[in-house]
Design an enzyme around this catalytic site. Sequence first.
Site, mmCIF file in Angstrom:
data_model
loop_
_atom_site.group_PDB
_atom_site.id
_atom_site.type_symbol
_atom_site.label_atom_id
_atom_site.label_comp_id
_atom_site.label_asym_id
_atom_site.label_seq_id
_atom_site.Cartn_x
_atom_site.Cartn_y
_atom_site.Cartn_z
ATOM 1 N N GLY A 15 0.834 -1.208 0.000
ATOM 2 C CA GLY A 15 0.000 0.000 0.000
ATOM 3 C C GLY A 15 0.863 1.250 0.000
ATOM 4 O O GLY A 15 1.860 1.312 0.724
ATOM 5 N N ARG A 76 1.093 -5.077 -5.811
ATOM 6 C CA ARG A 76 1.215 -6.318 -5.052
ATOM 7 C C ARG A 76 1.469 -7.398 -6.098
ATOM 8 O O ARG A 76 0.864 -7.386 -7.166
ATOM 9 C CB ARG A 76 -0.033 -6.570 -4.217
ATOM 10 C CG ARG A 76 -0.202 -5.486 -3.143
ATOM 11 C CD ARG A 76 -1.196 -5.863 -2.065
ATOM 12 N NE ARG A 76 -1.091 -4.969 -0.918
ATOM 13 C CZ ARG A 76 -1.873 -3.893 -0.708
ATOM 14 N NH1 ARG A 76 -2.840 -3.607 -1.561
ATOM 15 N NH2 ARG A 76 -1.708 -3.142 0.356
ATOM 16 N N ASP A 107 5.556 -4.961 6.083
ATOM 17 C CA ASP A 107 6.062 -6.303 6.419
ATOM 18 C C ASP A 107 6.146 -7.237 5.217
ATOM 19 O O ASP A 107 7.130 -7.958 5.050
ATOM 20 C CB ASP A 107 5.117 -6.957 7.439
ATOM 21 C CG ASP A 107 5.477 -6.577 8.863
ATOM 22 O OD1 ASP A 107 6.558 -5.992 9.063
ATOM 23 O OD2 ASP A 107 4.667 -6.868 9.765
ATOM 24 N N THR A 129 4.227 2.600 5.685
ATOM 25 C CA THR A 129 2.829 2.167 5.740
ATOM 26 C C THR A 129 2.073 3.080 6.689
ATOM 27 O O THR A 129 2.602 3.447 7.743
ATOM 28 C CB THR A 129 2.671 0.706 6.204
ATOM 29 O OG1 THR A 129 1.287 0.475 6.531
ATOM 30 C CG2 THR A 129 3.508 0.357 7.416
ATOM 31 N N ASP A 131 -0.224 2.211 8.473
ATOM 32 C CA ASP A 131 -0.784 1.406 9.572
ATOM 33 C C ASP A 131 0.032 1.430 10.865
ATOM 34 O O ASP A 131 -0.467 1.013 11.908
ATOM 35 C CB ASP A 131 -0.936 -0.059 9.136
ATOM 36 C CG ASP A 131 -1.832 -0.236 7.921
ATOM 37 O OD1 ASP A 131 -2.616 0.683 7.623
ATOM 38 O OD2 ASP A 131 -1.743 -1.299 7.271
ATOM 39 N N ASP A 133 2.176 -0.579 11.734
ATOM 40 C CA ASP A 133 2.111 -1.949 12.266
ATOM 41 C C ASP A 133 3.402 -2.745 12.049
ATOM 42 O O ASP A 133 3.370 -3.970 11.991
ATOM 43 C CB ASP A 133 0.914 -2.691 11.636
ATOM 44 C CG ASP A 133 1.055 -2.851 10.131
ATOM 45 O OD1 ASP A 133 1.902 -2.164 9.524
ATOM 46 O OD2 ASP A 133 0.310 -3.662 9.551
ATOM 47 N N ARG A 175 -5.592 -2.082 8.521
ATOM 48 C CA ARG A 175 -5.531 -3.538 8.309
ATOM 49 C C ARG A 175 -5.837 -4.235 9.640
ATOM 50 O O ARG A 175 -6.896 -4.018 10.187
ATOM 51 C CB ARG A 175 -4.167 -3.939 7.745
ATOM 52 C CG ARG A 175 -4.156 -5.323 7.154
ATOM 53 C CD ARG A 175 -3.420 -5.482 5.855
ATOM 54 N NE ARG A 175 -2.073 -4.968 5.825
ATOM 55 C CZ ARG A 175 -1.244 -5.156 4.800
ATOM 56 N NH1 ARG A 175 -1.627 -5.889 3.776
ATOM 57 N NH2 ARG A 175 -0.043 -4.642 4.787
#
Length: 324
Positions: A15, A76, A107, A129, A131, A133, A175
Amino acid sequence: MANEIKTIGVLTSGGDAPGMNAAIRAVVRRALAAGKKVKGIQRGYAGLLQEEIIDMNKRSVSDIIQRGGTILQTARCKEFTTAEGQARGAEICRKHGIDGVVVIGGDGSFRGAQKLAANGINTIGVPGTIDLDISCTDYTIGFDTAVNTAMEAIDKVRDTSTSHERCSIIEVMGRGAGYIALWCGIANGAEDVLLPEKYDYDEQRLVNNIIENRKIGKQHHIIINAEGIGHSTSMARRIEAATGVETRATILGHMQRGGSPTARDRMMASVMGAYAVDCLCAGKSNRVVALKKNQMVDFDIDEALAMEKGVNDYEFDICTTLAR
Ligand code: ADP
Ligand code: F6P
């Protein structure tokens, strides 16, 4: 140095995130300043396998630090998750003289970088990202812009929610992670925040909160729902039926991924991108760049991927306390 890097490739993968362009610019200019050649690999690993590789110079990254998205495009790519795809990717790097690659992504993209390294190409990951995360780092490029975008949007929903004395369920991205939701929960003063890391799916508790808040005179009820929980529209229908309070769902979606990066994202992207080049020049490979206690550090990708992080319990507690 025996394996001195001569040509550095840079790609963005997974993303997109605001600040990726600032990171690309930093990679290109830091590498050129170190006397390296730079090649841009377009459309992530998909573009690598299609040999969409361009020469980059100082002017290739002019006028992009303030732009969202990624000038290299992102994708992707299923084929790159196979051993054959990974070996072919490394072979294509060698064919184009690329001996080091900076991978800007999350990741998943780092797993790809790990495989490129195992196939003999030096790789460094840069966390990009919205996120937040990625366990090994306190910061990921794009988070600050995304959380500010979401916060401003939620303020707007709150205006209309208050006017109509409604309950609003606002779904934010992330996510499987609740960082955007938690930050908005605090920054927007939401009445309830549902995080995948914390939510017990007790909808009756939400219903009781709404009814209690009406009794003490609250004119709106903002529920921030993390994408990892989802189903905001059906949740809104159930809550309206149980409380009698008009309830609307708003899914913020991809608007959170766009826009001009904040100063923090431009700054972090510039430092992280440059640091990745410094790592390659120092002969490092299979590493991911990270911010820890306000210092730039790097971790072995295998170790980085094995790390875990959760949302901050103390911040979640504060979020809950301040909402009442
Ligand atoms: P992110 O990097 O944001 O986590 P994805 O998880 O979608 O995004 O991963 C981006 C791309 O990285 C994937 O489309 C794929 O090409 C590559 N990738 C993901 N997992 C692996 C893996 N286990 N091995 C090799 N490549 C991978
Ligand atoms: O990883 C960033 C992210 O925006 C997540 O928050 C979200 O789950 C996902 O990407 C959406 O991806 P896509 O671009 O495939 O809709």
